[in-house]
Design a protein around this motif. Structure first.
Motif, PDB file in Angstrom:
ATOM      1  N   ASN A  72       0.831  -1.205   0.000  1.00 56.78           N
ATOM      2  CA  ASN A  72       0.000   0.000   0.000  1.00 56.78           C
ATOM      3  C   ASN A  72       0.862   1.250   0.000  1.00 56.78           C
ATOM      4  O   ASN A  72       0.551   2.220  -0.681  1.00 56.78           O
ATOM      5  CB  ASN A  72      -0.946   0.011   1.201  1.00 56.78           C
ATOM      6  N   LEU A  73       1.947   1.255   0.769  1.00 54.69           N
ATOM      7  CA  LEU A  73       2.856   2.387   0.808  1.00 54.69           C
ATOM      8  C   LEU A  73       3.516   2.572  -0.550  1.00 54.69           C
ATOM      9  O   LEU A  73       3.593   3.687  -1.068  1.00 54.69           O
ATOM     10  CB  LEU A  73       3.917   2.188   1.904  1.00 54.69           C
ATOM     11  N   THR A  74       3.968   1.471  -1.140  1.00 55.18           N
ATOM     12  CA  THR A  74       4.600   1.540  -2.454  1.00 55.18           C
ATOM     13  C   THR A  74       3.608   2.079  -3.483  1.00 55.18           C
ATOM     14  O   THR A  74       3.953   2.933  -4.296  1.00 55.18           O
ATOM     15  CB  THR A  74       5.120   0.150  -2.870  1.00 55.18           C
ATOM     16  N   GLU A  75       2.376   1.603  -3.426  1.00 55.45           N
ATOM     17  CA  GLU A  75       1.348   2.077  -4.352  1.00 55.45           C
ATOM     18  C   GLU A  75       1.086   3.567  -4.151  1.00 55.45           C
ATOM     19  O   GLU A  75       0.951   4.320  -5.116  1.00 55.45           O
ATOM     20  CB  GLU A  75       0.065   1.275  -4.132  1.00 55.45           C
ATOM     21  N   ALA A  76       1.042   4.017  -2.906  1.00 51.65           N
ATOM     22  CA  ALA A  76       0.819   5.436  -2.616  1.00 51.65           C
ATOM     23  C   ALA A  76       1.979   6.279  -3.145  1.00 51.65           C
ATOM     24  O   ALA A  76       1.761   7.355  -3.711  1.00 51.65           O
ATOM     25  CB  ALA A  76       0.651   5.649  -1.112  1.00 51.65           C
ATOM     26  N   LEU A  77       3.212   5.799  -2.958  1.00 52.63           N
ATOM     27  CA  LEU A  77       4.376   6.523  -3.477  1.00 52.63           C
ATOM     28  C   LEU A  77       4.347   6.576  -4.995  1.00 52.63           C
ATOM     29  O   LEU A  77       4.632   7.617  -5.586  1.00 52.63           O
ATOM     30  CB  LEU A  77       5.677   5.863  -3.007  1.00 52.63           C
ATOM     31  N   GLN A  78       4.009   5.473  -5.632  1.00 58.82           N
ATOM     32  CA  GLN A  78       3.941   5.453  -7.092  1.00 58.82           C
ATOM     33  C   GLN A  78       2.881   6.432  -7.591  1.00 58.82           C
ATOM     34  O   GLN A  78       3.095   7.136  -8.579  1.00 58.82           O
ATOM     35  CB  GLN A  78       3.648   4.036  -7.595  1.00 58.82           C
ATOM     36  N   THR A  79       1.754   6.495  -6.909  1.00 60.62           N
ATOM     37  CA  THR A  79       0.699   7.434  -7.282  1.00 60.62           C
ATOM     38  C   THR A  79       1.185   8.871  -7.119  1.00 60.62           C
ATOM     39  O   THR A  79       0.977   9.706  -8.008  1.00 60.62           O
ATOM     40  CB  THR A  79      -0.569   7.198  -6.427  1.00 60.62           C
ATOM     41  N   ALA A  80       1.840   9.173  -6.003  1.00 54.62           N
ATOM     42  CA  ALA A  80       2.364  10.522  -5.769  1.00 54.62           C
ATOM     43  C   ALA A  80       3.412  10.887  -6.814  1.00 54.62           C
ATOM     44  O   ALA A  80       3.401  12.004  -7.354  1.00 54.62           O
ATOM     45  CB  ALA A  80       2.952  10.623  -4.361  1.00 54.62           C
ATOM     46  N   PHE A  81       4.316   9.956  -7.112  1.00 55.55           N
ATOM     47  CA  PHE A  81       5.348  10.217  -8.124  1.00 55.55           C
ATOM     48  C   PHE A  81       4.700  10.449  -9.487  1.00 55.55           C
ATOM     49  O   PHE A  81       5.100  11.345 -10.231  1.00 55.55           O
ATOM     50  CB  PHE A  81       6.342   9.064  -8.207  1.00 55.55           C
ATOM     51  N   ALA A  82       3.698   9.653  -9.827  1.00 51.05           N
ATOM     52  CA  ALA A  82       3.010   9.809 -11.114  1.00 51.05           C
ATOM     53  C   ALA A  82       2.331  11.174 -11.194  1.00 51.05           C
ATOM     54  O   ALA A  82       2.367  11.840 -12.239  1.00 51.05           O
ATOM     55  CB  ALA A  82       2.001   8.686 -11.308  1.00 51.05           C
ATOM     56  N   MET A  83       1.707  11.609 -10.098  1.00 52.34           N
ATOM     57  CA  MET A  83       1.073  12.933 -10.074  1.00 52.34           C
ATOM     58  C   MET A  83       2.102  14.029 -10.292  1.00 52.34           C
ATOM     59  O   MET A  83       1.856  14.987 -11.036  1.00 52.34           O
ATOM     60  CB  MET A  83       0.348  13.159  -8.735  1.00 52.34           C
ATOM     61  N   PHE A 113      11.384  12.528 -18.150  1.00 53.08           N
ATOM     62  CA  PHE A 113      10.914  12.867 -16.817  1.00 53.08           C
ATOM     63  C   PHE A 113      11.137  11.681 -15.891  1.00 53.08           C
ATOM     64  O   PHE A 113      10.839  10.541 -16.246  1.00 53.08           O
ATOM     65  CB  PHE A 113       9.421  13.214 -16.850  1.00 53.08           C
ATOM     66  N   SER A 114      11.646  11.967 -14.694  1.00 53.32           N
ATOM     67  CA  SER A 114      11.844  10.917 -13.696  1.00 53.32           C
ATOM     68  C   SER A 114      11.752  11.546 -12.310  1.00 53.32           C
ATOM     69  O   SER A 114      11.656  12.764 -12.183  1.00 53.32           O
ATOM     70  CB  SER A 114      13.200  10.234 -13.894  1.00 53.32           C
ATOM     71  N   VAL A 115      11.782  10.691 -11.301  1.00 50.88           N
ATOM     72  CA  VAL A 115      11.748  11.169  -9.919  1.00 50.88           C
ATOM     73  C   VAL A 115      13.033  10.716  -9.238  1.00 50.88           C
ATOM     74  O   VAL A 115      13.429   9.556  -9.346  1.00 50.88           O
ATOM     75  CB  VAL A 115      10.517  10.625  -9.164  1.00 50.88           C
ATOM     76  N   THR A 116      13.700  11.657  -8.557  1.00 50.78           N
ATOM     77  CA  THR A 116      14.951  11.344  -7.871  1.00 50.78           C
ATOM     78  C   THR A 116      14.662  10.658  -6.540  1.00 50.78           C
ATOM     79  O   THR A 116      13.518  10.636  -6.070  1.00 50.78           O
ATOM     80  CB  THR A 116      15.769  12.621  -7.595  1.00 50.78           C
ATOM     81  N   THR A 117      15.712  10.151  -5.922  1.00 50.51           N
ATOM     82  CA  THR A 117      15.555   9.518  -4.606  1.00 50.51           C
ATOM     83  C   THR A 117      15.102  10.528  -3.551  1.00 50.51           C
ATOM     84  O   THR A 117      14.559  10.145  -2.526  1.00 50.51           O
ATOM     85  CB  THR A 117      16.862   8.836  -4.152  1.00 50.51           C
ATOM     86  N   GLN A 118      15.302  11.830  -3.801  1.00 48.10           N
ATOM     87  CA  GLN A 118      14.839  12.875  -2.872  1.00 48.10           C
ATOM     88  C   GLN A 118      13.396  13.283  -3.148  1.00 48.10           C
ATOM     89  O   GLN A 118      12.867  14.164  -2.487  1.00 48.10           O
ATOM     90  CB  GLN A 118      15.729  14.125  -2.975  1.00 48.10           C
TER      91      GLN A 118
END
Length: 161
Positions: free
Chosen positions: A27-38, A109-114
């Motif tokens: 669930n946490l991973t899914e939430a992070l993926q959703t936030a990163f996608a947004m 486009f990508s998301v960094t570790t930060q």
């Protein structure tokens, strides 16, 4: 017999806790993926709008996508220019890391570790965006200008007083 039953019960509890932990992690991973996608979608949309309008939006596209703090810093720059008839800006288009943007260049486009959105431009430069998001939208909070982490918002707040 009672000892074996306790061990079995303990094993079942551990198994259940393990599944719960896996589920929570998923669930946490899914939430992070959703936030990163947004975040990535917000930045990709901002760039597409800038491409469509060839950088001619007013207010500029970054200000339209900015949160309240970034918009306030950008207004400081506009007020400074109106008052002093000179710019306190950094001297180039931050979206394109250029004074003369090539709106047709490839972007990745990508998301960094930060958690920053990184836009890798075909010309070889990278631009980093810090975003603030709620459940449904993201806004640009800042643009990180260089490897040292220099902030566009802080630059404008300091240079445009």
């Amino acid at each position: 017999m009672e000892d074996a039953m306790q061990k079995t019960l303990f094993s079942i509890m551990m198994l259940f806790l393990g599944f719960s932990a896996i589920s929570a992690t998923a669930n946490l991973t899914e939430a992070l993926q959703t936030a990163f996608a947004m975040k990535v979608t917000t930045i990709a949309d901002m760039y597409q709008q800038d491409v469509n309008n060839q950088g001619q939006d007013y207010p500029v596209v970054l200000q339209q996508y900015g949160n309240q703090e970034l918009q306030t810093a950008m207004r400081l720059e506009q007020d400074y220019f109106a008052r002093e008839q000179t710019s306190c800006h950094i001297g180039y288009d931050v979206l394109w890391s250029s004074q003369d943007p090539d709106y047709g260049q490839e972007k990745k486009f990508s998301v960094t570790t930060q958690g920053l959105v990184q836009v890798s431009l075909a010309q070889g430069n990278d631009v980093y965006y810090e975003l603030s998001c709620d459940d449904s939208t993201c806004q640009v909070a800042d643009v990180i200008l260089d490897e040292d982490g220099s902030s566009l918002r802080e630059h404008l707040q300091n240079a445009c007083r």
